[in-house]
Design a protein around this motif. Structure first.
Motif, PDB file in Angstrom:
ATOM      1  N   VAL A   1      -4.597  -8.574 -38.614  1.00  0.00           N
ATOM      2  CA  VAL A   1      -4.908  -7.303 -39.250  1.00  0.00           C
ATOM      3  C   VAL A   1      -6.375  -7.315 -39.663  1.00  0.00           C
TER       4      VAL A   1
ATOM      5  N   ILE B   1      -6.884  -3.204 -43.245  1.00  0.00           N
ATOM      6  CA  ILE B   1      -6.814  -3.199 -44.699  1.00  0.00           C
ATOM      7  C   ILE B   1      -8.245  -3.334 -45.206  1.00  0.00           C
TER       8      ILE B   1
ATOM      9  N   ARG C   1      -4.668  -2.643 -36.723  1.00  0.00           N
ATOM     10  CA  ARG C   1      -4.271  -2.301 -38.095  1.00  0.00           C
ATOM     11  C   ARG C   1      -5.392  -2.726 -39.031  1.00  0.00           C
TER      12      ARG C   1
ATOM     13  N   CYS D   1       0.042  -5.829 -48.570  1.00  0.00           N
ATOM     14  CA  CYS D   1      -1.243  -5.134 -48.437  1.00  0.00           C
ATOM     15  C   CYS D   1      -1.049  -3.652 -48.098  1.00  0.00           C
ATOM     16  N   THR D   2      -2.058  -2.880 -48.447  1.00  0.00           N
ATOM     17  CA  THR D   2      -2.054  -1.440 -48.183  1.00  0.00           C
ATOM     18  C   THR D   2      -2.825  -1.165 -46.897  1.00  0.00           C
ATOM     19  N   GLU D   3      -2.139  -0.657 -45.909  1.00  0.00           N
ATOM     20  CA  GLU D   3      -2.783  -0.315 -44.648  1.00  0.00           C
ATOM     21  C   GLU D   3      -3.410   1.067 -44.744  1.00  0.00           C
TER      22      GLU D   3
ATOM     23  N   PHE E   1      -0.353 -10.338 -44.502  1.00  0.00           N
ATOM     24  CA  PHE E   1      -0.249  -8.900 -44.761  1.00  0.00           C
ATOM     25  C   PHE E   1       1.062  -8.588 -45.480  1.00  0.00           C
TER      26      PHE E   1
ATOM     27  N   GLU F   1      -0.491 -11.326 -39.862  1.00  0.00           N
ATOM     28  CA  GLU F   1       0.609 -10.413 -40.185  1.00  0.00           C
ATOM     29  C   GLU F   1       1.461 -10.991 -41.309  1.00  0.00           C
TER      30      GLU F   1
ATOM     31  N   TYR G   1     -10.200 -11.053 -40.285  1.00  0.00           N
ATOM     32  CA  TYR G   1      -8.809 -10.647 -40.166  1.00  0.00           C
ATOM     33  C   TYR G   1      -7.949 -11.437 -41.151  1.00  0.00           C
TER      34      TYR G   1
END
Length: 463
Positions: free
Chosen positions: A56, A118, A116, A87-89, A82, A79, A76
């Motif tokens: 991410v 963040i 993706r 975490c807030t995407e 994340f 996942e 990065y």
């Protein structure tokens, strides 16, 4: 072309906004966010151990420019991290607002990076309502009145910042959806024209620097006489040099090397100016790029190794490697990562030596001798491995005079190009500020037929 004002204005009751168009709304920034979870929230606290090479994408504060996303390397998290950190995407087109200097409150649209995403805790994510244009909001958050206000209210010990709650209370202007679209179309067109001119001037600056570098490099390796007999220097990367020049390791032509590395003087708010590696750039000491001061007693102890004398040559051993300058004042202290030396009397002029160290050939040679993973550096013991061509002193004087004359011509053009860039950027900022605060009415604006970037100056003079 001049731009009309709106027919009627009202007091905004916001000191830094002043009067605004009578029919525009004034709302807190949080009022631009959708009424749902995570529509106005901070990014995540992601510590260094969580950083990976894929997964991410992590957008950091350095990626947030004034109105523009800036690519500054790739980071990065996995996942698994994340999910573990909850975490807030965020998504392309969301508004990213940096709560940390510099400047505080700058914003840009989230890019589409094909992954993706963040962001870090000092970046606020705002997902706008349907009646708010994300593009208009970013332009507003790039305006001078807003950024000046944010600078005046930000606080912090090491770096200035504002809280998300305060950021949400900052008042913004809200024209109708149609007006927002008109303003965005106008600014997209006009700023693109200005940006094209800025890029043109930046290319000119790079070309001038390349030409200046070529003048230096040719003069210190081939001399000024195109008909002089040449010889093989015996150094593969140096090639041929004038037959009457001597070639040897750098230490053959200089006096003792004074190394200031290994000790850091005590830093104070007001003391002796401390010249660091940051201050040494392109053959001169830039006293504006970094301003640090050393305690006089601490500096005195350090300078027992060798006091600065006018004309001595400073050389940066790392971070950055190979920058040089001649000392032009003695009321200074010298920091780590710097060594000082001078050319041997009657053998090597300091100014010629400086230009040799600046040459393309010598810079490339230093890189082959340097070590280090994050920052290249060179050991003092390897200075003698930097080969140096040495013309007779009288010829060195001629070469130095030639380089100074040619450099002066380039410097005039460089100053002019940079002044043009500064003026264009000022006009760009003024145009954005005038449009998003309603100082000009662009509702009837249409792209002029056959317009080009060269007309942007006249277009923006009326702002």
């Amino acid at each position: 072309m001049t731009f009309p004002k709106y027919p009627e204005y009202k007091v905004s009751r916001v000191e830094w906004l002043g009067e605004v168009p009578a029919h525009w709304g004034v709302v807190p920034l949080r009022g631009a966010a959708k009424q749902e979870a995570y529509s106005f929230t901070d990014g995540d606290w992601v510590e260094t151990p969580f950083i990976t090479d894929e997964g991410v994408r992590l957008i950091q504060t350095g990626n947030i420019g004034v109105g523009k996303y800036r690519e500054q390397g790739f980071r990065y998290i996995s996942e698994e991290t994340f999910s573990k950190l909850n975490c807030t995407e965020f998504f392309p087109g969301d508004v990213l607002i940096c709560r940390l200097a510099d400047p505080v409150g700058r914003a840009c649209l989230a890019p589409d990076l094909g992954a993706r995403m963040i962001t870090s805790v000092d970046v606020c994510i705002l997902k706008t309502k349907s009646e708010i244009s994300s593009n208009f909001l970013v332009y507003f958050l790039s305006s001078d009145p807003y950024l000046s206000f944010m600078a005046s209210v930000s606080r912090g010990g090491t770096r200035e910042r504002v809280s998300r709650s305060f950021l949400g209370s900052v008042r913004i202007l809200m024209p109708s959806v149609e007006e927002q679209s008109s303003i965005v179309a106008f600014l997209d067109h006009e700023t693109a024209r200005i940006d094209a001119l800025v890029e043109e001037q930046q290319r000119l600056i790079e070309l001038l620097k390349e030409k200046r570098q070529a003048v230096i490099s040719h003069a210190v390796t081939k001399g000024l006489d195109p008909d002089v007999p040449m010889k093989d220097s015996g150094v593969e990367w140096l090639g041929e040099v004038p037959a009457h020049w001597e070639v040897g390791g750098l230490t053959k032509f200089i006096g003792p090397v004074v190394d200031y590395r290994g000790r850091t003087p005590k830093k104070v708010d007001d003391g002796i100016f401390l010249v660091t590696a940051k201050n040494i750039r392109d053959g001169r000491i830039d006293y504006e790029v970094s301003k640090e001061y050393a305690d006089p007693e601490s500096a005195k102890s350090l300078l027992e190794r060798g006091k600065p004398e006018i004309g001595d040559l400073l050389f940066t051993m790392e971070a950055p490697l190979g920058q040089v300058a001649l000392i032009d004042r003695t009321d200074i202290a010298l920091a780590q990562r710097i060594v000082k030396f001078k050319g041997g009397e009657g053998v090597m002029m300091n100014s010629y030596l400086m230009y040799w160290l600046m040459s393309t050939s010598c810079q490339a040679r230093m890189e082959t001798l340097a070590t280090g993973s994050t920052a290249l550096g060179i050991k003092a013991s390897k200075l003698g491995m930097i080969e140096c061509p040495a013309p007779p002193v009288a010829e060195q004087e001629e070469i130095v005079s030639h380089i100074k004359r040619e450099s002066a011509k380039h410097d005039v053009l460089l100053v002019e190009a940079q002044a043009n860039i500064d003026l264009l950027q000022e006009r760009r900022s003024a145009l954005i500020s005038a449009a998003v605060t309603g100082k000009i009415d662009v509702r009837g604006w249409q792209p002029p037929a056959g317009s080009s970037a060269t007309s942007v100056t006249k277009q923006t003079e009326a702002v």
